[in-house]
Structures are given as C-alpha cells and as structure tokens.
Design an enzyme around this catalytic site. Structure first.
Site, PDB file in Angstrom:
ATOM      1  N   LYS A  47       0.911  -1.382  -0.087  1.00 50.74           N
ATOM      2  CA  LYS A  47       0.046  -0.031   0.058  1.00 50.74           C
ATOM      3  C   LYS A  47       0.891   1.248   0.125  1.00 50.74           C
ATOM      4  O   LYS A  47       0.432   2.320  -0.394  1.00 50.74           O
ATOM      5  CB  LYS A  47      -0.758   0.284   1.213  1.00 50.74           C
ATOM      6  CG  LYS A  47      -1.753  -1.223   1.481  1.00 50.74           C
ATOM      7  CD  LYS A  47      -2.432  -1.027   2.657  1.00 50.74           C
ATOM      8  CE  LYS A  47      -2.850  -2.453   3.348  1.00 50.74           C
ATOM      9  NZ  LYS A  47      -3.102  -2.368   4.758  1.00 50.74           N
ATOM     10  N   GLU A 103       7.264   2.545  -6.595  1.00 50.22           N
ATOM     11  CA  GLU A 103       7.344   2.202  -4.997  1.00 50.22           C
ATOM     12  C   GLU A 103       7.488   3.148  -4.026  1.00 50.22           C
ATOM     13  O   GLU A 103       7.990   4.218  -4.662  1.00 50.22           O
ATOM     14  CB  GLU A 103       8.638   1.045  -5.450  1.00 50.22           C
ATOM     15  CG  GLU A 103       9.215   0.693  -3.919  1.00 50.22           C
ATOM     16  CD  GLU A 103       7.935  -0.443  -3.193  1.00 50.22           C
ATOM     17  OE1 GLU A 103       7.013   0.196  -2.768  1.00 50.22           O
ATOM     18  OE2 GLU A 103       8.325  -1.444  -2.881  1.00 50.22           O
ATOM     19  N   ASP A 104       7.357   3.088  -2.953  1.00 54.06           N
ATOM     20  CA  ASP A 104       7.361   3.980  -1.744  1.00 54.06           C
ATOM     21  C   ASP A 104       8.907   4.466  -1.744  1.00 54.06           C
ATOM     22  O   ASP A 104       9.446   5.461  -1.617  1.00 54.06           O
ATOM     23  CB  ASP A 104       6.667   4.123  -0.869  1.00 54.06           C
ATOM     24  CG  ASP A 104       6.835   2.605  -0.109  1.00 54.06           C
ATOM     25  OD1 ASP A 104       7.657   1.687  -0.560  1.00 54.06           O
ATOM     26  OD2 ASP A 104       6.363   2.357   0.844  1.00 54.06           O
ATOM     27  N   ASP A 107      14.791   0.031   0.075  1.00 50.78           N
ATOM     28  CA  ASP A 107      15.669  -0.122   1.213  1.00 50.78           C
ATOM     29  C   ASP A 107      16.742  -1.086   0.746  1.00 50.78           C
ATOM     30  O   ASP A 107      17.849  -0.742   0.222  1.00 50.78           O
ATOM     31  CB  ASP A 107      14.634  -0.309   2.301  1.00 50.78           C
ATOM     32  CG  ASP A 107      15.406  -0.548   3.674  1.00 50.78           C
ATOM     33  OD1 ASP A 107      16.113   0.442   4.039  1.00 50.78           O
ATOM     34  OD2 ASP A 107      15.107  -1.428   4.416  1.00 50.78           O
ATOM     35  N   PHE A 156      14.281   5.552   9.908  1.00 49.09           N
ATOM     36  CA  PHE A 156      12.989   4.944   9.554  1.00 49.09           C
ATOM     37  C   PHE A 156      11.765   6.299   9.452  1.00 49.09           C
ATOM     38  O   PHE A 156      11.530   6.970  10.278  1.00 49.09           O
ATOM     39  CB  PHE A 156      12.464   4.226  10.627  1.00 49.09           C
ATOM     40  CG  PHE A 156      11.316   3.091  10.104  1.00 49.09           C
ATOM     41  CD1 PHE A 156      11.629   2.099   9.386  1.00 49.09           C
ATOM     42  CD2 PHE A 156      10.168   3.636  10.546  1.00 49.09           C
ATOM     43  CE1 PHE A 156      10.374   1.447   8.893  1.00 49.09           C
ATOM     44  CE2 PHE A 156       8.817   2.781  10.158  1.00 49.09           C
ATOM     45  CZ  PHE A 156       9.366   1.623   9.269  1.00 49.09           C
ATOM     46  N   ASP A 163       4.154   3.793   6.137  1.00 51.99           N
ATOM     47  CA  ASP A 163       3.569   3.242   7.406  1.00 51.99           C
ATOM     48  C   ASP A 163       4.629   2.740   8.496  1.00 51.99           C
ATOM     49  O   ASP A 163       5.788   2.356   8.206  1.00 51.99           O
ATOM     50  CB  ASP A 163       2.502   2.155   7.217  1.00 51.99           C
ATOM     51  CG  ASP A 163       3.059   0.866   6.964  1.00 51.99           C
ATOM     52  OD1 ASP A 163       3.839   0.775   6.333  1.00 51.99           O
ATOM     53  OD2 ASP A 163       2.949  -0.016   7.932  1.00 51.99           O
ATOM     54  N   ARG A 169       0.292   6.574   7.259  1.00 54.64           N
ATOM     55  CA  ARG A 169       0.213   6.751   5.874  1.00 54.64           C
ATOM     56  C   ARG A 169      -0.311   8.101   5.334  1.00 54.64           C
ATOM     57  O   ARG A 169       0.001   8.644   4.062  1.00 54.64           O
ATOM     58  CB  ARG A 169      -0.546   5.680   5.120  1.00 54.64           C
ATOM     59  CG  ARG A 169       0.025   4.214   5.530  1.00 54.64           C
ATOM     60  CD  ARG A 169      -0.698   3.186   4.789  1.00 54.64           C
ATOM     61  NE  ARG A 169      -0.539   1.677   4.917  1.00 54.64           N
ATOM     62  CZ  ARG A 169       0.542   1.160   4.746  1.00 54.64           C
ATOM     63  NH1 ARG A 169       1.476   1.555   3.882  1.00 54.64           N
ATOM     64  NH2 ARG A 169       0.578  -0.180   5.084  1.00 54.64           N
TER      65      ARG A 169
HETATM   66  P1  IMP Z   1      13.310  -3.475   0.644  1.00 52.27           P
HETATM   67  O1  IMP Z   1      12.730  -4.902   0.140  1.00 52.27           O
HETATM   68  O2  IMP Z   1      14.210  -3.791   1.887  1.00 52.27           O
HETATM   69  O3  IMP Z   1      13.810  -2.399  -0.254  1.00 52.27           O
HETATM   70  O4  IMP Z   1      11.838  -3.009   1.376  1.00 52.27           O
HETATM   71  C1  IMP Z   1      11.180  -1.953   0.958  1.00 52.27           C
HETATM   72  C2  IMP Z   1       9.870  -2.131   1.855  1.00 52.27           C
HETATM   73  O5  IMP Z   1      10.215  -1.807   3.289  1.00 52.27           O
HETATM   74  C3  IMP Z   1       9.318  -0.809   1.449  1.00 52.27           C
HETATM   75  O6  IMP Z   1       8.282  -1.035   0.285  1.00 52.27           O
HETATM   76  C4  IMP Z   1       8.544  -0.395   2.659  1.00 52.27           C
HETATM   77  O7  IMP Z   1       7.374  -1.007   2.984  1.00 52.27           O
HETATM   78  C5  IMP Z   1       9.502  -1.006   3.834  1.00 52.27           C
HETATM   79  N1  IMP Z   1      10.423   0.107   4.316  1.00 52.27           N
HETATM   80  C6  IMP Z   1      11.627   0.246   4.223  1.00 52.27           C
HETATM   81  N2  IMP Z   1      12.415   1.285   4.825  1.00 52.27           N
HETATM   82  C7  IMP Z   1      11.245   1.778   5.467  1.00 52.27           C
HETATM   83  C8  IMP Z   1      10.952   3.090   6.112  1.00 52.27           C
HETATM   84  O8  IMP Z   1      11.826   3.980   6.614  1.00 52.27           O
HETATM   85  N3  IMP Z   1       9.720   3.287   6.540  1.00 52.27           N
HETATM   86  C9  IMP Z   1       8.601   2.863   6.067  1.00 52.27           C
HETATM   87  N4  IMP Z   1       8.817   1.509   5.361  1.00 52.27           N
HETATM   88  C10 IMP Z   1      10.001   1.038   5.150  1.00 52.27           C
HETATM   89 MG    MG Z   2       6.187  -0.902   0.416  1.00 49.51          MG
END
Ligand code: IMP
Ligand code: MG
Length: 186
Positions: A47, A103-104, A107, A156, A163, A169
C-alpha cells in the site's frame, strides 16, 4: 497541536509537502518525455506507494494504464527479511509491455529485485523503477533505480503512504518517527 495529532509521534519532518510536490511534478515531466509513444503500464506496489502513485500519474501527460500489486515481506516491521510473497497480483497481462514500477522506498532492494524478476519472466518488454525515496546505504542487492525523488539517510520514515504498523500513511509529508514509538511497542 491536539492530543491525538500524529505530529506527537514524530522526531522531525524530513521532507515537506511542498518539496514532495515539486519533485513529483519534475519527475512526471521527465517520465512524460521518456515514455512517449510507449503506452506504458504503471504498476503501484500497495500500500506504501499509493499516495505517490496517484500524485505521480496525474503529472504524466500520456496514455497509460494502471495496475496494482501487493507484496509482503516477512520479518519485523522496521526491518525487511528478503522473503517476499505476492498478496495481490496484477489484473492484466504484461507480455510485451513497457512497465514502470512505482514504489514508496527502496531499502535493501530485495522487494523490487524480486518483482523485477517476476515481471521479466512474464514477458515485460522493459521494466523501469520509480521510487519516492531511496536509502542506498541499506542496499543488500544490486538494483538499478531509474527514478528517485529523494535520497535519504538511514532513518525510519513514515508519511505520504509509508507506514509503521499500518499507521501514519495519511501524513501529507515524510517524517522521521520518534524512536520512542518503536521501542515502546517491542
Ligand atoms: P526492501 O525490500 O528492503 O527494499 O523493502 C522495501 C519496503 O520496506 C518498502 O516498500 C517499505 O514498505 C518498507 N520500508 C523500508 N524502509 C522503510 C521506512 O523507512 N519506513 C517505512 N517503510 C519502510
Ligand atoms: Mg512498500
């Protein structure tokens, strides 16, 4: 500030609503040029990306279609484990399509590299990635991010779709959550 205000839970604002608006408008213009004549499919990763997605697509002046996908990564809420599962799949076929995955935040990169692999296996012609936020310091896997509005430090963040335990959100900006919030609840 009233008693229930979400602002009580923030350490500070990282990116203001105005800064987001400028960056999203700029990105929309760039994408309008780069996807000319491609009739792309914009895929929203639910989301977290929902707010960015709906703002971004309104800044793109091209014929495009939209689709939505929800992914879950197992593990605790402020860390990602790398194990990914599709909770809601696309409604439409993407064979031969030029895709923009929205994507938001990137990470570790594990979620998007998994999604990219799946979409290529389904025969997408091209796959590009647009993210609101990029946290390159946390990358665990090499991943090409084509468009990123903001590069942020390893903190974070919540708001503008992002979220913590499904909350925050609806904040219209991106803020750093007060560490008190996730240490209290552990
Ligand atoms: P990745 O697979 O580690 O790149 O994860 C990405 C997902 O982790 C994002 O789509 C977010 O849902 C969540 N995420 C990573 N860092 C944050 C943050 O600082 N705040 C909120 N959600 C995060
Ligand atoms: Mg996400």
């Amino acid at each position: 500030m009233h008693e229930q205000s979400l602002l009580n839970d923030l350490d500070h604002v990282l990116i203001t609503a105005e800064e987001i608006d400028l960056a999203v408008t700029r990105l929309g213009k760039e994408i309008t040029k780069e996807f000319m004549n491609l009739n792309p499919v914009f895929i929203c990763i639910l989301k977290g990306a929902s707010v960015f997605f709906t703002d971004l697509m309104r800044k793109v002046d091209l014929p495009l279609t939209t689709d939505f996908m929800a992914i879950s990564s197992y593990g605790s809420s402020t860390k990602t484990s790398g194990v990914v599962r599709i909770l809601k799949d696309l409604d439409h076929d993407i064979l031969g399509k030029d895709v923009l995955v929205v994507e938001d935040i990137v990470d570790s990169g594990l979620t998007l590299s998994y999604i990219k692999k799946v979409l290529f296996e389904r025969g997408a012609r091209s796959i590009r990635i647009a993210t609101l936020l990029d946290k390159p310091a946390r990358r665990k896997i090499e991943l090409e991010v084509d468009y990123a509005c903001f590069t942020i430090p390893n903190e974070f963040v919540v708001g503008y779709g992002l979220d913590y335990q499904e909350k925050y959100r609806n904040l219209p900006f991106v803020g750093v959550l007060h560490p008190r919030i996730y240490t209290e609840e552990e």
